[in-house]
Design a protein around this motif. Structure first.
Motif, PDB file in Angstrom:
ATOM      1  N   GLN A  11       0.880  -1.192   0.017  1.00 34.42           N
ATOM      2  CA  GLN A  11       0.139   0.012  -0.074  1.00 34.42           C
ATOM      3  C   GLN A  11       0.893   1.100   0.024  1.00 34.42           C
ATOM      4  OE1 GLN A  11      -3.129   0.249  -0.430  1.00 34.42           O
ATOM      5  NE2 GLN A  11      -3.437  -2.052  -0.599  1.00 34.42           N
ATOM      6  N   LEU A  12       1.871   1.072   0.659  1.00 33.23           N
ATOM      7  CA  LEU A  12       2.737   2.240   0.889  1.00 33.23           C
ATOM      8  C   LEU A  12       3.512   2.434  -0.480  1.00 33.23           C
ATOM      9  CD1 LEU A  12       4.329   2.083   4.449  1.00 33.23           C
ATOM     10  CD2 LEU A  12       2.786   3.789   3.539  1.00 33.23           C
ATOM     11  N   SER A  13       3.825   1.582  -1.154  1.00 40.43           N
ATOM     12  CA  SER A  13       4.566   1.529  -2.443  1.00 40.43           C
ATOM     13  C   SER A  13       3.985   2.248  -3.495  1.00 40.43           C
ATOM     14  CB  SER A  13       4.988   0.130  -2.933  1.00 40.43           C
ATOM     15  OG  SER A  13       3.802  -0.449  -3.418  1.00 40.43           O
ATOM     16  N   LYS A  14       2.567   2.222  -3.322  1.00 43.97           N
ATOM     17  CA  LYS A  14       1.471   2.956  -4.200  1.00 43.97           C
ATOM     18  C   LYS A  14       1.704   4.440  -4.392  1.00 43.97           C
ATOM     19  CE  LYS A  14      -1.542  -0.823  -4.667  1.00 43.97           C
ATOM     20  NZ  LYS A  14      -2.946  -1.269  -4.426  1.00 43.97           N
ATOM     21  N   LYS A  15       2.242   5.018  -2.848  1.00 44.24           N
ATOM     22  CA  LYS A  15       2.110   6.515  -2.938  1.00 44.24           C
ATOM     23  C   LYS A  15       3.853   7.132  -2.550  1.00 44.24           C
ATOM     24  CE  LYS A  15      -1.991   5.983  -0.215  1.00 44.24           C
ATOM     25  NZ  LYS A  15      -2.721   6.159   1.085  1.00 44.24           N
ATOM     26  N   ASN A  16       4.576   6.065  -2.550  1.00 43.48           N
ATOM     27  CA  ASN A  16       5.938   6.637  -2.340  1.00 43.48           C
ATOM     28  C   ASN A  16       7.052   5.877  -3.164  1.00 43.48           C
ATOM     29  OD1 ASN A  16       8.711   7.323  -1.151  1.00 43.48           O
ATOM     30  ND2 ASN A  16       7.712   7.960   0.541  1.00 43.48           N
ATOM     31  N   LEU A  17       7.829   6.435  -3.891  1.00 41.69           N
ATOM     32  CA  LEU A  17       8.736   5.828  -4.669  1.00 41.69           C
ATOM     33  C   LEU A  17       9.751   4.990  -3.898  1.00 41.69           C
ATOM     34  CD1 LEU A  17       9.451   8.374  -7.610  1.00 41.69           C
ATOM     35  CD2 LEU A  17       7.848   6.298  -7.469  1.00 41.69           C
ATOM     36  N   LYS A  20       8.182   1.978  -2.914  1.00 40.74           N
ATOM     37  CA  LYS A  20       7.743   1.032  -4.211  1.00 40.74           C
ATOM     38  C   LYS A  20       9.311   0.262  -4.583  1.00 40.74           C
ATOM     39  CE  LYS A  20       6.282   1.538  -8.889  1.00 40.74           C
ATOM     40  NZ  LYS A  20       5.762   2.388  -9.830  1.00 40.74           N
ATOM     41  N   LYS A  21      10.547   1.219  -4.538  1.00 43.07           N
ATOM     42  CA  LYS A  21      11.810   0.435  -4.832  1.00 43.07           C
ATOM     43  C   LYS A  21      11.989  -0.670  -3.657  1.00 43.07           C
ATOM     44  CE  LYS A  21      16.634   1.386  -5.461  1.00 43.07           C
ATOM     45  NZ  LYS A  21      17.350   2.397  -5.799  1.00 43.07           N
ATOM     46  N   ILE A  22      11.690  -0.476  -2.440  1.00 40.23           N
ATOM     47  CA  ILE A  22      11.887  -1.575  -1.266  1.00 40.23           C
ATOM     48  C   ILE A  22      10.876  -2.671  -1.687  1.00 40.23           C
ATOM     49  CG2 ILE A  22      11.247  -2.129   1.056  1.00 40.23           C
ATOM     50  CD1 ILE A  22      12.475   1.031   1.256  1.00 40.23           C
ATOM     51  N   TYR A  23       9.697  -2.380  -1.902  1.00 39.16           N
ATOM     52  CA  TYR A  23       8.882  -3.597  -2.161  1.00 39.16           C
ATOM     53  C   TYR A  23       9.247  -4.549  -3.302  1.00 39.16           C
ATOM     54  CZ  TYR A  23       4.273  -5.777  -3.437  1.00 39.16           C
ATOM     55  OH  TYR A  23       3.302  -6.844  -3.906  1.00 39.16           O
ATOM     56  N   ILE A  24       9.526  -3.601  -4.310  1.00 34.65           N
ATOM     57  CA  ILE A  24       9.953  -4.560  -5.616  1.00 34.65           C
ATOM     58  C   ILE A  24      11.212  -5.283  -5.561  1.00 34.65           C
ATOM     59  CG2 ILE A  24      10.896  -4.269  -7.973  1.00 34.65           C
ATOM     60  CD1 ILE A  24       8.879  -1.774  -8.363  1.00 34.65           C
ATOM     61  N   GLU A  87       3.961  -3.142 -12.360  1.00 32.68           N
ATOM     62  CA  GLU A  87       5.286  -2.553 -12.809  1.00 32.68           C
ATOM     63  C   GLU A  87       5.634  -3.668 -13.970  1.00 32.68           C
ATOM     64  OE1 GLU A  87       8.006   0.016 -12.599  1.00 32.68           O
ATOM     65  OE2 GLU A  87       6.200  -0.142 -11.344  1.00 32.68           O
ATOM     66  N   THR A  88       6.494  -2.983 -14.815  1.00 34.05           N
ATOM     67  CA  THR A  88       7.060  -3.608 -15.928  1.00 34.05           C
ATOM     68  C   THR A  88       8.589  -3.535 -15.935  1.00 34.05           C
ATOM     69  OG1 THR A  88       5.013  -3.274 -17.264  1.00 34.05           O
ATOM     70  CG2 THR A  88       7.254  -3.815 -18.434  1.00 34.05           C
ATOM     71  N   ILE A  89       9.342  -4.474 -16.082  1.00 33.63           N
ATOM     72  CA  ILE A  89      10.808  -4.476 -16.229  1.00 33.63           C
ATOM     73  C   ILE A  89      11.285  -4.615 -17.482  1.00 33.63           C
ATOM     74  CG2 ILE A  89      13.066  -5.861 -15.196  1.00 33.63           C
ATOM     75  CD1 ILE A  89      10.947  -4.446 -13.087  1.00 33.63           C
ATOM     76  N   ASN A  90      12.023  -3.725 -18.105  1.00 30.55           N
ATOM     77  CA  ASN A  90      12.550  -3.718 -19.490  1.00 30.55           C
ATOM     78  C   ASN A  90      13.850  -4.399 -19.600  1.00 30.55           C
ATOM     79  OD1 ASN A  90      10.394  -1.997 -19.948  1.00 30.55           O
ATOM     80  ND2 ASN A  90      11.742   0.038 -19.672  1.00 30.55           N
ATOM     81  N   ARG A  91      14.636  -4.533 -18.479  1.00 29.53           N
ATOM     82  CA  ARG A  91      16.113  -5.018 -18.731  1.00 29.53           C
ATOM     83  C   ARG A  91      16.465  -5.712 -17.377  1.00 29.53           C
ATOM     84  NH1 ARG A  91      20.748  -1.409 -20.039  1.00 29.53           N
ATOM     85  NH2 ARG A  91      22.216  -2.721 -19.565  1.00 29.53           N
ATOM     86  N   ILE A  92      17.539  -6.669 -17.580  1.00 28.45           N
ATOM     87  CA  ILE A  92      18.273  -7.201 -16.413  1.00 28.45           C
ATOM     88  C   ILE A  92      19.632  -6.685 -16.614  1.00 28.45           C
ATOM     89  CG2 ILE A  92      19.018  -9.306 -15.412  1.00 28.45           C
ATOM     90  CD1 ILE A  92      16.463 -10.472 -16.032  1.00 28.45           C
ATOM     91  N   ARG A  93      20.301  -6.228 -15.769  1.00 24.75           N
ATOM     92  CA  ARG A  93      21.748  -5.761 -15.737  1.00 24.75           C
ATOM     93  C   ARG A  93      22.370  -6.714 -14.812  1.00 24.75           C
ATOM     94  NH1 ARG A  93      22.771   0.284 -14.724  1.00 24.75           N
ATOM     95  NH2 ARG A  93      21.807   0.539 -16.638  1.00 24.75           N
TER      96      ARG A  93
END
Length: 96
Positions: A11-17, A20-24, A87-93
């Protein structure tokens, strides 16, 4: 308790980037080893997620594991995108 924490984090990831990064990163660290062969998953770690570029950074133990990850990149991208609904991931590095 864990399910509640994950729900709150989602829920927090929907409001704060930052959340969002931590959740992903948390979800990928839990789920990605399921899509990598067992002998390789021990040597692979999700290190970072770049929100702006939509790139997942993965660290590998050696060049053999790196090559296997690169060969399976499309399969892994499809798995990652199915794990992360919105969320869509474009690439793996690959990083050291």
């Amino acid at each position: 308790m864990e399910e509640k924490f994950e729900g709150v984090l989602k829920q927090l990831s929907k409001k704060n980037l930052v959340y969002k990064k931590i959740y992903i990163i948390k979800r990928l660290r839990e789920e990605l080893p399921k899509y990598i062969p067992e002998n390789l998953s021990k040597n692979v770690t999700v290190k970072n997620y770049l929100l702006k570029d939509k790139i997942v950074e993965i660290a590998c133990a050696d060049n053999y594991v790196k090559q296997e990850i690169l060969f399976r990149e499309k399969l892994l991208l499809n798995a990652i995108n199915s794990i992360l609904e919105n969320e869509t991931i474009n690439r793996i590095r690959i990083v050291s």
